[in-house]
Scaffold this motif. Structure first.
Motif, PDB file in Angstrom:
ATOM      1  N   SER A  87      32.178  28.592  44.469  1.00 49.76           N
ATOM      2  CA  SER A  87      33.259  29.049  43.599  1.00 49.76           C
ATOM      3  C   SER A  87      33.698  30.457  43.994  1.00 49.76           C
ATOM      4  O   SER A  87      34.893  30.747  44.052  1.00 49.76           O
ATOM      5  N   LEU A  88      32.733  31.317  44.282  1.00 51.63           N
ATOM      6  CA  LEU A  88      33.085  32.682  44.688  1.00 51.63           C
ATOM      7  C   LEU A  88      33.863  32.668  45.994  1.00 51.63           C
ATOM      8  O   LEU A  88      34.856  33.387  46.148  1.00 51.63           O
ATOM      9  N   LEU A  89      33.404  31.837  46.909  1.00 54.53           N
ATOM     10  CA  LEU A  89      34.033  31.765  48.227  1.00 54.53           C
ATOM     11  C   LEU A  89      35.492  31.321  48.129  1.00 54.53           C
ATOM     12  O   LEU A  89      36.368  31.856  48.797  1.00 54.53           O
ATOM     13  N   PRO A 162      42.265  39.760  37.081  1.00 53.50           N
ATOM     14  CA  PRO A 162      42.494  41.077  36.471  1.00 53.50           C
ATOM     15  C   PRO A 162      41.703  42.202  37.148  1.00 53.50           C
ATOM     16  O   PRO A 162      42.174  43.330  37.198  1.00 53.50           O
ATOM     17  N   SER A 163      40.518  41.887  37.706  1.00 51.71           N
ATOM     18  CA  SER A 163      39.762  42.982  38.314  1.00 51.71           C
ATOM     19  C   SER A 163      40.403  43.428  39.630  1.00 51.71           C
ATOM     20  O   SER A 163      40.254  44.573  40.042  1.00 51.71           O
ATOM     21  N   PHE A 164      41.159  42.536  40.291  1.00 59.44           N
ATOM     22  CA  PHE A 164      41.927  42.972  41.461  1.00 59.44           C
ATOM     23  C   PHE A 164      43.187  43.721  41.045  1.00 59.44           C
ATOM     24  O   PHE A 164      43.620  44.654  41.711  1.00 59.44           O
ATOM     25  N   MET A 165      43.773  43.292  39.924  1.00 58.97           N
ATOM     26  CA  MET A 165      44.992  43.970  39.467  1.00 58.97           C
ATOM     27  C   MET A 165      44.690  45.401  39.038  1.00 58.97           C
ATOM     28  O   MET A 165      45.547  46.272  39.130  1.00 58.97           O
ATOM     29  N   ALA A 166      43.466  45.615  38.562  1.00 54.53           N
ATOM     30  CA  ALA A 166      43.117  46.940  38.059  1.00 54.53           C
ATOM     31  C   ALA A 166      42.965  47.979  39.182  1.00 54.53           C
ATOM     32  O   ALA A 166      42.993  49.170  38.921  1.00 54.53           O
ATOM     33  N   LEU A 167      42.813  47.510  40.429  1.00 58.82           N
ATOM     34  CA  LEU A 167      42.654  48.468  41.532  1.00 58.82           C
ATOM     35  C   LEU A 167      43.976  49.202  41.788  1.00 58.82           C
ATOM     36  O   LEU A 167      45.046  48.647  41.599  1.00 58.82           O
ATOM     37  N   MET A 198      33.039  40.123  40.409  1.00 58.18           N
ATOM     38  CA  MET A 198      32.396  39.000  41.083  1.00 58.18           C
ATOM     39  C   MET A 198      31.033  38.701  40.483  1.00 58.18           C
ATOM     40  O   MET A 198      30.600  37.544  40.448  1.00 58.18           O
ATOM     41  N   MET A 199      30.365  39.733  39.985  1.00 57.01           N
ATOM     42  CA  MET A 199      29.071  39.522  39.318  1.00 57.01           C
ATOM     43  C   MET A 199      29.256  38.655  38.073  1.00 57.01           C
ATOM     44  O   MET A 199      28.513  37.709  37.842  1.00 57.01           O
ATOM     45  N   THR A 200      30.267  39.011  37.273  1.00 56.71           N
ATOM     46  CA  THR A 200      30.545  38.222  36.067  1.00 56.71           C
ATOM     47  C   THR A 200      30.780  36.764  36.433  1.00 56.71           C
ATOM     48  O   THR A 200      30.206  35.850  35.840  1.00 56.71           O
ATOM     49  N   VAL A 201      31.610  36.566  37.447  1.00 57.73           N
ATOM     50  CA  VAL A 201      31.929  35.210  37.859  1.00 57.73           C
ATOM     51  C   VAL A 201      30.683  34.487  38.366  1.00 57.73           C
ATOM     52  O   VAL A 201      30.442  33.323  38.034  1.00 57.73           O
ATOM     53  N   ALA A 202      29.853  35.209  39.132  1.00 56.67           N
ATOM     54  CA  ALA A 202      28.635  34.592  39.655  1.00 56.67           C
ATOM     55  C   ALA A 202      27.746  34.125  38.509  1.00 56.67           C
ATOM     56  O   ALA A 202      27.241  32.994  38.515  1.00 56.67           O
ATOM     57  N   VAL A 203      27.587  34.981  37.505  1.00 58.23           N
ATOM     58  CA  VAL A 203      26.748  34.627  36.358  1.00 58.23           C
ATOM     59  C   VAL A 203      27.263  33.364  35.684  1.00 58.23           C
ATOM     60  O   VAL A 203      26.520  32.418  35.429  1.00 58.23           O
ATOM     61  N   VAL A 268      28.090  39.305  31.079  1.00 56.45           N
ATOM     62  CA  VAL A 268      28.304  38.117  30.259  1.00 56.45           C
ATOM     63  C   VAL A 268      29.376  38.376  29.207  1.00 56.45           C
ATOM     64  O   VAL A 268      30.334  37.621  29.073  1.00 56.45           O
ATOM     65  N   VAL A 269      29.214  39.463  28.467  1.00 54.99           N
ATOM     66  CA  VAL A 269      30.169  39.758  27.404  1.00 54.99           C
ATOM     67  C   VAL A 269      31.568  39.933  27.995  1.00 54.99           C
ATOM     68  O   VAL A 269      32.552  39.415  27.468  1.00 54.99           O
ATOM     69  N   GLY A 270      31.646  40.631  29.123  1.00 54.71           N
ATOM     70  CA  GLY A 270      32.939  40.808  29.776  1.00 54.71           C
ATOM     71  C   GLY A 270      33.576  39.484  30.148  1.00 54.71           C
ATOM     72  O   GLY A 270      34.770  39.286  29.969  1.00 54.71           O
ATOM     73  N   GLY A 271      32.768  38.562  30.634  1.00 50.97           N
ATOM     74  CA  GLY A 271      33.282  37.278  31.086  1.00 50.97           C
ATOM     75  C   GLY A 271      33.841  36.440  29.947  1.00 50.97           C
ATOM     76  O   GLY A 271      34.845  35.769  30.091  1.00 50.97           O
TER      77      GLY A 271
END
Lengths: 279, 308
Positions: A87-89, A162-167, A198-203, A268-271
């Motif tokens: 999924s990450l890939l 959104p995490s890419f948009m925030a850059l 990506m950590m959130t997504v991985a979890v 987790v909470v962020g996700g």
């Protein structure tokens, strides 16, 4: 005076909060408690609420004496980690492009991804079963990973975007001036900045893979690739009344989730909020 | 956008940049291929299947067009209406309680006191556990002979004799609803909490100066401002609860005698235990139609919220 009163009030709230939390989590306590109770004590009336004569026989029985469960655990890890990596890939470059590049049909892709999250698993399971039986993907880890990605992949893209948009804007231009092309600008400059997302997504992708039941149920016919959720389900049928054994397996199945939960709580909470609320 | 301005400034590199104009589509290509092969194609396949007559006997051969036959069969089956009714009941009752308890907890945990962060994230554990685990724990707690729920309810004088909650017609569905509410409470709480934390503090201070009490503040400030969050949360809740399969399947498998059967389980039984693939597909498509209507409403709402 006021300050003192506020402090007392805070302490009171803490006590109430703790009571609510403990009552709410009673089922989790009851699971762990049952798993370490000798089977004879389970049938005592009235039931003991505390832990008497704690024993780890149920764990010994199911994980050391009988090793069937270990295979299920291994299968679950393969499926969950496979779902996470795949999924990450797939999702990371797509989320990046949807966030920062000028693409045609962007909003169509976004709407599709949102809508796909609403599909019932059972609706996908049946056509996938027929498709997979034609290409020999029934009873394979890969088939189960692909099926779990139906849920994980759209979620991953939607949470990562959104995490890419925030850059900050102009990162890519700066990278190009320094001699990067589109791909290396992405891999060397942008990607390291998106690690928390990506950590959130991985979890979450791990959670989806670990918790999956419906695809494990419908896309396998042999025990050799079945995940732990199916092992637990079959156990309910086989040893219906040996609740200590059942709860020991349930506790162990919950363990990775509890560990992830303690270690990676903020992701987790962020996700949860990102995945459901924002576009 | 940035690529174009770049090429206008430096026409010499336009060849390389035209190259990047299509290479950016490579970033989304894997996802699009995945969507086409593993999501869109299966849905279309399901649709086609629902217009044929595929069973375990002719599964591998050629399938003739059978028109609306499997839909007619479904609409004539009384179990379909039982499952539909149960699905609606399961969804409505789950949501009413998940949402109201979740909201009460969100209001409570929105106030600041020591330990609140730890407590509210501990509660999330209920939501994160695989459903199979939750279902088996509730099965044990609701057990007729030695279940702790019978004991507690009897000691409180709420019931007078033990019940086999999961194997009695009147309580099987209700039991699965209780378990599902337990899972949903923390999710509702967290979403509502993040909404509450975004509300402007000054409004409450101004209301306090005007002498408005807590109830008035809740009705005239909190509720109106939380409206978009609440609407989206409820819509999302309806969609997600309507398709719940695992919890009910594991706790009761739809029984006894269909008393807790819901549409996803009905579709599963048709396809995977009776091997009536086409009829199973027709039930899936009916669910899909219902969910699509709900999803369109949801998408409208969330885009409206974004615009506001």
């Amino acid at each position: 005076m006021m300050n003192r009163r506020a402090q007392w009030k805070g302490a009171g709230m803490t006590v109430i909060g703790a009571v609510i939390t403990l009552l709410f989590l009673f089922p989790v306590y009851w699971m762990v408690k049952t798993s370490i109770t000798p089977i004879t004590d389970l049938f005592s009336s009235p039931p003991h609420f505390g832990v008497l004569n704690a024993t780890f026989t149920a764990y010994y029985n199911n994980f050391i004496h009988n090793t069937d469960m270990l295979r299920y655990i291994g299968n679950s890890f393969i499926i969950a980690i496979g779902t996470m990596i795949m999924s990450l890939l797939f999702a990371t470059p797509a989320a990046y492009a949807l966030a920062r590049l000028d693409l045609k049909g962007k909003s169509l892709i976004m709407i599709l991804l949102l809508a796909i999250q609403m599909l019932p698993g059972i609706m996908m399971a049946m056509p996938l079963f027929i498709m997979f039986s034609k290409v020999h993907l029934v009873n394979s880890y890969f088939g189960l990973i692909l099926a779990d990605m139906i849920h994980a992949l759209p979620f991953a893209v939607l949470v990562l975007r959104p995490s890419f948009m925030a850059l900050p804007k102009g990162l890519e231009e700066a990278a190009k001036i320094d001699g990067c092309n589109q791909l290396t600008a992405f891999t060397r400059i942008i990607l390291p900045l998106a690690v928390p997302g990506m950590m959130t997504v991985a979890v979450f992708c791990f959670l989806f893979g670990w918790g999956d039941f419906i695809f494990g149920l419908t896309l396998t016919t042999e025990d050799s690739v079945r995940p732990l959720t199916l092992g637990l389900y079959r156990f309910i049928g086989q040893y219906g009344t040996e609740w200590n054994n059942l709860m020991a397996v349930a506790t162990l199945a919950a363990l990775p989730i509890i560990i992830i939960f303690i270690g990676l709580q903020r992701y987790v909470v962020g996700g949860i909020t990102a995945g459901s609320m924002k576009d | 956008m940035s690529d174009q301005s770049y090429s206008a400034a430096a026409p010499r590199t336009s060849k390389r940049l035209r190259n990047t104009a299509w290479t950016r589509y490579l970033f989304v290509l894997p996802v699009i291929l995945f969507l086409l092969v593993f999501i869109i194609f299966p849905i279309v396949y399901n649709l086609i299947l629902s217009f044929q007559n595929v069973t375990v006997y002719n599964f591998k051969g050629h399938h003739a067009f059978a028109g609306l036959a499997s839909y007619v069969k479904t609409f004539k089956d009384p179990v379909f209406y039982t499952a539909l009714g149960n699905s609606v009941l399961f969804t409505v009752l789950s949501l009413v309680f998940q949402f109201s308890i979740g909201f009460a907890l969100a209001l409570f945990f929105n106030r600041s006191f020591p330990g609140r962060g730890l407590m509210r994230s501990l509660m999330l554990l209920a939501w994160m556990l695989p459903v199979v685990i939750t279902a088996s724990v509730f099965q044990w707690m609701l057990n007729g002979d030695y279940g702790v729920v019978n004991y507690i309810l009897q000691s409180l004088g709420i019931i007078h004799e033990p019940h086999s909650w999961l194997s009695e017609n009147g309580t099987a569905l209700l039991s699965t609803i209780v378990a599902n509410i337990w899972v949903g409470i923390p999710f509702n709480m967290i979403i509502l909490l993040s909404g509450l934390q975004g509300l402007p503090e000054q409004l409450y201070e101004a209301a306090k100066l005007d002498g408005a009490g807590k109830m008035l503040q809740f009705r005239h400030i909190t509720l109106p401002l939380m409206r978009p969050t609440i609407l989206i949360l409820l819509m999302l809740g309806i969609i997600n609860t309507f398709k719940v399969f695992d919890m009910i399947f594991i706790m009761t498998a739809g029984g006894p005698v269909n008393s807790s059967n819901v549409l996803p389980i009905y579709a599963y039984q048709l396809s995977f235990t009776k091997f009536q693939f086409s009829q199973g597909a027709s039930v899936s498509m009916i669910m899909f139609a219902i969910l699509t209507v709900l999803a369109v409403i949801y998408l409208r709402m969330s885009s409206k919220e974004e615009a506001a």
